[in-house]
Every structure is written in structure tokens, then in C-alpha cells.
Design a protein around this motif. Structure first.
Motif, short mmCIF file in Angstrom:
data_model
loop_
_atom_site.label_atom_id
_atom_site.label_comp_id
_atom_site.label_asym_id
_atom_site.label_seq_id
_atom_site.Cartn_x
_atom_site.Cartn_y
_atom_site.Cartn_z
N GLU A 1 -63.79 24.90 71.53
CA GLU A 1 -62.44 24.66 71.05
C GLU A 1 -62.45 24.63 69.52
OE1 GLU A 1 -60.99 21.12 72.87
OE2 GLU A 1 -61.17 21.92 74.92
N PRO A 2 -61.35 25.05 68.88
CA PRO A 2 -61.37 25.23 67.42
C PRO A 2 -61.50 23.95 66.61
CG PRO A 2 -59.16 25.62 68.32
CD PRO A 2 -60.08 25.52 69.49
N ALA A 3 -61.27 22.79 67.20
CA ALA A 3 -61.31 21.55 66.43
C ALA A 3 -62.71 21.22 65.92
CB ALA A 3 -60.78 20.38 67.28
N GLY A 4 -63.73 21.75 66.57
CA GLY A 4 -65.10 21.48 66.14
C GLY A 4 -65.63 20.17 66.70
N PHE A 5 -66.90 19.91 66.39
CA PHE A 5 -67.59 18.74 66.93
C PHE A 5 -68.06 17.83 65.79
CE2 PHE A 5 -68.10 22.03 70.15
CZ PHE A 5 -67.78 21.34 71.31
N ASP A 6 -68.09 16.54 66.10
CA ASP A 6 -68.62 15.58 65.14
C ASP A 6 -70.14 15.63 65.08
OD1 ASP A 6 -66.03 14.36 64.49
OD2 ASP A 6 -66.08 13.70 66.58
N ALA A 7 -70.75 16.18 66.10
CA ALA A 7 -72.20 16.39 66.12
C ALA A 7 -72.55 17.47 67.11
CB ALA A 7 -72.94 15.09 66.46
N VAL A 8 -73.60 18.20 66.81
CA VAL A 8 -74.18 19.18 67.73
C VAL A 8 -75.66 18.86 67.87
CG1 VAL A 8 -74.73 21.60 68.14
CG2 VAL A 8 -72.51 20.99 67.15
N PRO B 1 -90.88 11.40 72.50
CA PRO B 1 -90.59 10.33 71.54
C PRO B 1 -89.71 10.78 70.38
CG PRO B 1 -92.87 10.19 72.23
CD PRO B 1 -92.34 11.47 72.80
N GLY B 2 -90.00 11.95 69.82
CA GLY B 2 -89.20 12.43 68.69
C GLY B 2 -87.76 12.68 69.04
N GLN B 3 -87.50 13.13 70.26
CA GLN B 3 -86.13 13.35 70.71
C GLN B 3 -85.40 12.02 70.89
OE1 GLN B 3 -85.80 15.97 74.07
NE2 GLN B 3 -83.64 15.56 74.41
N LEU B 4 -86.07 11.05 71.47
CA LEU B 4 -85.45 9.73 71.65
C LEU B 4 -85.14 9.10 70.29
CD1 LEU B 4 -87.69 8.36 74.55
CD2 LEU B 4 -85.43 9.46 74.72
N ALA B 5 -86.05 9.27 69.32
CA ALA B 5 -85.81 8.73 67.98
C ALA B 5 -84.64 9.44 67.31
CB ALA B 5 -87.07 8.88 67.13
N ALA B 6 -84.53 10.74 67.51
CA ALA B 6 -83.41 11.49 66.93
C ALA B 6 -82.08 11.04 67.51
CB ALA B 6 -83.61 12.99 67.17
N LEU B 7 -82.07 10.78 68.80
CA LEU B 7 -80.84 10.31 69.44
C LEU B 7 -80.46 8.91 68.94
CD1 LEU B 7 -81.46 11.60 73.06
CD2 LEU B 7 -79.66 12.36 71.50
N ASP B 8 -81.46 8.07 68.76
CA ASP B 8 -81.20 6.74 68.22
C ASP B 8 -80.62 6.84 66.81
OD1 ASP B 8 -81.53 3.77 68.45
OD2 ASP B 8 -82.86 4.10 66.74
N TRP B 9 -81.17 7.73 65.99
CA TRP B 9 -80.67 7.96 64.64
C TRP B 9 -79.23 8.45 64.68
CZ3 TRP B 9 -78.72 12.16 62.01
CH2 TRP B 9 -78.70 12.07 60.59
N LEU B 10 -78.95 9.40 65.56
CA LEU B 10 -77.62 9.99 65.62
C LEU B 10 -76.58 9.00 66.12
CD1 LEU B 10 -75.83 12.51 65.34
CD2 LEU B 10 -76.47 13.09 67.69
N THR B 11 -76.87 8.31 67.21
CA THR B 11 -75.88 7.39 67.78
C THR B 11 -75.59 6.24 66.83
OG1 THR B 11 -77.65 6.25 69.01
CG2 THR B 11 -76.42 7.96 70.18
N GLY B 12 -76.54 5.92 65.95
CA GLY B 12 -76.28 4.88 64.96
C GLY B 12 -75.31 5.29 63.88
N ARG B 13 -74.95 6.59 63.84
CA ARG B 13 -74.05 7.10 62.80
C ARG B 13 -72.73 7.63 63.33
NH1 ARG B 13 -79.00 6.91 61.37
NH2 ARG B 13 -79.61 6.72 59.17
N LEU B 14 -72.58 7.70 64.64
CA LEU B 14 -71.36 8.26 65.22
C LEU B 14 -70.42 7.15 65.68
CD1 LEU B 14 -72.81 11.15 67.40
CD2 LEU B 14 -71.65 11.35 65.19
N PRO B 15 -69.13 7.29 65.41
CA PRO B 15 -68.16 6.31 65.91
C PRO B 15 -67.89 6.52 67.39
CG PRO B 15 -67.02 8.10 64.81
CD PRO B 15 -68.49 8.37 64.62
N ALA B 16 -67.34 5.52 68.03
CA ALA B 16 -66.92 5.66 69.43
C ALA B 16 -65.92 6.79 69.54
CB ALA B 16 -66.31 4.35 69.92
N GLY B 17 -66.07 7.59 70.57
CA GLY B 17 -65.16 8.70 70.78
C GLY B 17 -65.56 9.97 70.06
N ALA B 18 -66.68 9.97 69.34
CA ALA B 18 -67.13 11.16 68.62
C ALA B 18 -67.35 12.31 69.60
CB ALA B 18 -68.42 10.87 67.86
N ARG B 19 -66.93 13.50 69.20
CA ARG B 19 -67.08 14.69 70.03
C ARG B 19 -68.45 15.31 69.75
NH1 ARG B 19 -62.47 17.64 67.17
NH2 ARG B 19 -63.51 16.41 65.55
N VAL B 20 -69.27 15.40 70.79
CA VAL B 20 -70.64 15.90 70.62
C VAL B 20 -70.90 17.04 71.59
CG1 VAL B 20 -73.07 15.29 70.55
CG2 VAL B 20 -71.36 13.56 69.97
#
Length: 211
Positions: free
Chosen positions: A100-107, A26-45
């Protein structure tokens, strides 16, 4: 007990069984819901310890993210590629992976650091934080505790585990320039006789937009 194996061999053996037992924390699913609510389409994860691709990579792909998953287990990578073909998966170790050197919008890091030595846990946190682009999010979960080289039986395998305490996790993330936006612990009872109840620590953090 079975003969002691590497982390890659343990997860090669577990395969789909890992998803059956730990795929709906449950905690992992909640964390993913929290994260996806803050990332734009196309975000690199980046999904560290991507396992079978479920639930993390699958959830992120459905939210429109460009997902890369890494895992030490060849069997897990094969399963993930079949389950979530829209993501890219590599067999790689967080301790040696070079992104890759550009980095990620989320890890995301859901429980991959336990089967290593305590100094390696700390170094892995350093490495993952360094891969975040400015403003990027870091979402992690682990079993907390000041633990080094503890031999246990887990899911029918002998493994040696290490971790950091909750306080040490929070302090290290702050030292790495991340703002911890939320953290909590939760009790999880796996649906398998071979796995004991676990205390899970969840942390949501962010690198400032200017760093």
C-alpha cells in the motif's frame, strides 16, 4: 542430493523444520529487541520472508505492531497464519510485491534474499528501502559475500545462492538514503547436521524523517 527446486518448493518442504533450526538465532532476536524498543504501538511493519511467523512477526505483534508478512512459500504462510493470527500474511515475492502507498514504519528482512540472483538481491534492497515511511527503520540479516550463482547443498536441498559483500550492503543502503546505525557480523552454528556454520551480517538502518 535431492532434485533442485525453487525457493518456494524448498521452504514448502522444510516447513516447521526451518523454525526448529533457525527460529532462535541470537542476532535476530537482538535485532528484534532493538527494533521493538524504538517503535510505537500500532507501528506498521513488513516482515519480508516471514517464514512460520516466529520469531519475527510474533515478537512484533506482542510489541503492539500491525504486522504484514510476505513469503514465497504457501506452506510457510499457512503455518504463520496459524501461529500468529494477529498478523496478516500473504504469499508474495519481494521482487514483485506491491505494498500500500502509505509505506511502513519498519521493514524486516531476515535472510530472504539469498536464494536469488545477485542483481535481484540489489534490486530487492532498493524496493524494500522505498517502502519505508519517513523516519522508518530497516533491519536486515543475511550471509554476506560477493557471491553469484553458487550451487550448494543446504538443509538437504540443492540451492543456488547469491549475496553481496558487507561493504556492498552498507554502500547500497547509504546510496538509498538510509543511515546505517549499526552493523555487525556473527557466527551461527545451526543445530542440524544438514546445515553448516554460517556467518551472519546484521544491519540496522533508518530513513531520515525528512525524506
Amino acid at each position: 542430493m535431492s532434485q533442485r527446486k525453487s525457493a518456494a518448493e524448498v521452504f514448502d518442504d522444510l516447513g516447521e523444520r526451518y523454525e526448529e533450526v533457525f527460529g532462535r538465532v541470537p542476532g535476530q532476536l537482538a535485532a528484534l529487541d532493538w527494533l521493538t524498543g524504538r517503535l510505537p504501538a500500532g507501528a506498521r511493519v513488513l516482515d519480508v520472508g516471514s517464514g512460520t511467523g516466529r520469531p519475527t512477526a510474533e515478537t512484533l505483534v506482542r510489541a503492539g505492531c500491525a504486522v504484514t508478512g510476505i513469503d514465497v512459500s504457501a506452506a510457510m504462510v499457512e503455518l504463520a497464519r496459524a501461529r500468529v493470527p494477529q498478523a496478516r500474511f500473504e504469499q508474495a515475492d519481494v521482487r514483485t510485491y506491491t505494498p500500500e502507498p502509505a509505506g511502513f514504519d519498519a521493514v524486516c528482512s531476515f535472510f530472504p534474499l539469498l536464494v536469488m540472483d545477485q542483481p535481484e538481491v540489489a534490486e530487492a534492497l532498493d524496493r524494500m528501502a522505498s517502502w519505508l515511511a519517513p523516519g522508518g527503520y530497516f533491519v536486515m540479516a543475511t550471509v554476506p559475500g560477493d557471491i553469484r550463482g553458487l550451487d550448494i547443498e543446504w538443509m538437504g536441498h540443492e540451492v543456488t545462492v547469491s549475496s553481496l559483500s558487507t561493504a556492498d550492503h552498507l554502500a547500497r543502503l547509504a546510496d538509498l538514503g538510509l543511515e546505517v546505525l549499526h552493523h555487525h557480523t556473527a557466527h551461527f552454528q545451526p543445530a542440524d547436521d544438514r546445515a553448516v556454520p554460517e556467518e551472519h551480517l546484521f544491519c540496522y538502518a533508518r530513513r531520515s524523517a525528512g525524506s
